[in-house]
Enzyme design. Sequence first.
Site, short mmCIF file in Angstrom:
data_model
loop_
_atom_site.label_atom_id
_atom_site.label_comp_id
_atom_site.label_asym_id
_atom_site.label_seq_id
_atom_site.Cartn_x
_atom_site.Cartn_y
_atom_site.Cartn_z
N ASP A 19 39.04 33.92 47.86
CA ASP A 19 38.21 34.82 47.08
C ASP A 19 36.85 34.90 47.78
O ASP A 19 36.58 34.17 48.74
CB ASP A 19 38.10 34.34 45.61
CG ASP A 19 37.70 35.47 44.68
OD1 ASP A 19 37.94 35.37 43.48
OD2 ASP A 19 37.16 36.49 45.19
C1 GLC Z 1 35.47 38.90 43.35
C2 GLC Z 1 36.65 38.52 42.47
C3 GLC Z 1 37.99 38.88 43.04
C4 GLC Z 1 37.86 40.15 43.84
C5 GLC Z 1 37.01 39.83 45.05
C6 GLC Z 1 36.79 41.06 45.95
O1 GLC Z 1 34.52 37.89 43.32
O2 GLC Z 1 36.72 37.16 42.04
O3 GLC Z 1 38.90 39.02 41.93
O4 GLC Z 1 39.14 40.62 44.24
O5 GLC Z 1 35.76 39.26 44.69
O6 GLC Z 1 36.03 42.00 45.28
#
Ligand code: GLC
Length: 741
Positions: A265
């Site tokens: 993430d």
């Molecule tokens: C965010 C979220 C994740 C998302 C990623 C990209 O922090 O936790 O669900 O897909 O970043 O935007």
Amino acid sequence: MEQKQLENLLGELSLEEKAGQLVQLMGNFYETDVEAVLTGPGKNLGLTEENIRLAGSILGTYGAKTLKKIQKNYMEQHPHHIPLLFMMDVIHGMKTIFPMPLAQAATFEPEMTEKCAAAAAKEAAASGLHVTFSPMADLVRDARWGRVMESCGEDPYVVGKFTEAQVKGFQGEEPGAPGKVCACVKHFAGYGAPVAGREYNTVELSEHTFRDFYLKGYEAGIKAGAGMVMTSFNTLNGIPASVNKKLMRDILRGELGFDGVLISDFAAIQETIAHGYSENEEKAAQNALECGVDIDMMTGVYAGNLAELVRKGVISEELLDESVLRVLELKNRLGLFENPYKDASENEEAKLLLCESHRALAREAAAKSFVLLKNEGNALPIKPKKGQKVAFIGPYVDRKAIISSWAITGDTDPCVTIQEAAKEIFDASNTVYLEGCPILDHGYAAHAFRRDDEKEYTPEEEEALLREAVAAAKEAEIVILPLGEHFLQSGEAASRAMLDLPEVQMRLLRAVSEVNHNIVTVLFSGRPLDLREVSRYSAAVLEVWFPGTEGGHAIVDVLTGRTEPTGRLPISFPYSVGQVPISYNAYATGRPDDPNGTDKFKSRYLDIPNEPLYPFGYGLGYTKFEVSPVRLDCGQLTNAARLKAIVTLKNTGARTGTETLQLYLQDVSASVVRPVKELKGFKKVTLAPGEEQEVSFEICEEMLRFLRADGTVGSEPGKFRVWIAKGSTQGAPVEFLYQER
Ligand code: GLC
């Protein structure tokens, strides 16, 4: 490209090129000159010009024209002309926004969700995207956590069915096919259970709770063939997920057999330092790669350390190659070596985005997601008639921000508001539309959202709005009160300690209820709220969640009976936030409470009941159904033979309606305590007035399996109870015995 060619390509890459394939940066880094990036956002990440030139994927940018240009420029300069992967959060729609995922789960119709995901995939693919960071498969029992809106609720069976449906919708048989994108099951694992419901907080789950409840959703998504999995921010049993070998190597790759791309993430690998696990970025890079995390989202950790770690012999080049090959294999699975632009097409965008068929689907899905929580005196449906005085009063009467905080590629302008939809049906000369009050209390937005672009009202303005609203309510035969959370009050980084509507809205409701008792409250929310007072002052309460682009039409369709509300709660609505986390499938305890009992020494509260205000599986419709007692086609189940449970469902009302019958099982005693009941199936049945139909469910040994005391997964012989009911608190069970043959 053939596998052998792919492996030959891998062999030709330099260490820097290999490390680059595991780096993901923001797409806007490739829309400007490298110098601006290096001295700006890239500088904070410690990125070099080479890191930017060699990164293997980008996120956060979409649009056929833009992505085709980025791909062309990038491939021309890349030493081996390897195409970029384009990824984006297309959570519940691209430009046509469907109901938020928790709302879709309320339809209890995974087939509908598959259609919505397929439509979203077509729009995303035409816009040049290859991967969507969806579905979110986190199970959630805690309404304080803002991302509950992005989940499919508290039940592992429902979360599994809807995760599977989203993967199938996004990917079809193959994500490389036209109009399809690769799905990314997230957030592995357990992110939906942060202590105290506070975003990004620690997660403490027993092995049983983790495996019997929280793991099931991800498992379903991986079984459905998802090409990607995303790590979660949280620790699990003390180790951050992105560097948790047991989680990523033993469970994800080993037990679940996932052989696709594992992406971190956002900055989650770097954050293992803040967690107090990795001592520095070099160690963070090593720890994550050893766990098989293939892509580092949006930091310089992999970019700045992997090549050097191989040169120093700290990690082997084989370990690096393992991850690089998985990324190349995904690009190959998407056909990017043959066609790096995949489905990107301005013409297709113009045809597909917000097209009529997608809007019609969004309208249908939204109406099916609404849950009618109360309907005293059949306040609903409203039969609009000439001369009837109707007042629509509330901050959501004409508000277009009804697409949720995870509709980041969507726009609010195309949204249909309640007012716009109502004006198509209600008698213009006898219907008023008033804002009634601000959506948020004074000063809330600046503090809570840490941004101050929300309109603030003076006390005088608020008083004027209220006076106007009360005057109109006094004259009206019926008041429709669209209230709710601000869309930024749920979603990521939106945990709430209280589950109330803003006080300014409650003030409006109380004032209107002083002069009119025929109030229909339409509730926009990204989460379960404490609705005791809302329910007290309302004749009817309709939960509409964040319904998406066609929200206004869908709401008026249901309010006027054009469509029946058939939604059922995928998550408990607590009596108060003090009950949270709460779920229907809890354990009995050694002193289960009897609400009518006199013994105080029971598992209970002094000040509130144990039961939620509105339970899992609950929802009303516009007709009445009777369910007969459950019948079994035999009294015993074996691992060699299935058992059939049957009821007769009858529509005893005056209009055609749909009921969602739910199959629950209880393992009465086992080597570990088992939930008081667990959902194992559901069926939606539509019947005409007076019509009746037999509805049956097959019960098999697989449904009885759980993590046993000895650490193995399986069933155990003994007594079981079975319900077929209209909700988790309804119906009477019958018993059967399970015996192994
Ligand atoms: C965010 C979220 C994740 C998302 C990623 C990209 O922090 O936790 O669900 O897909 O970043 O935007």
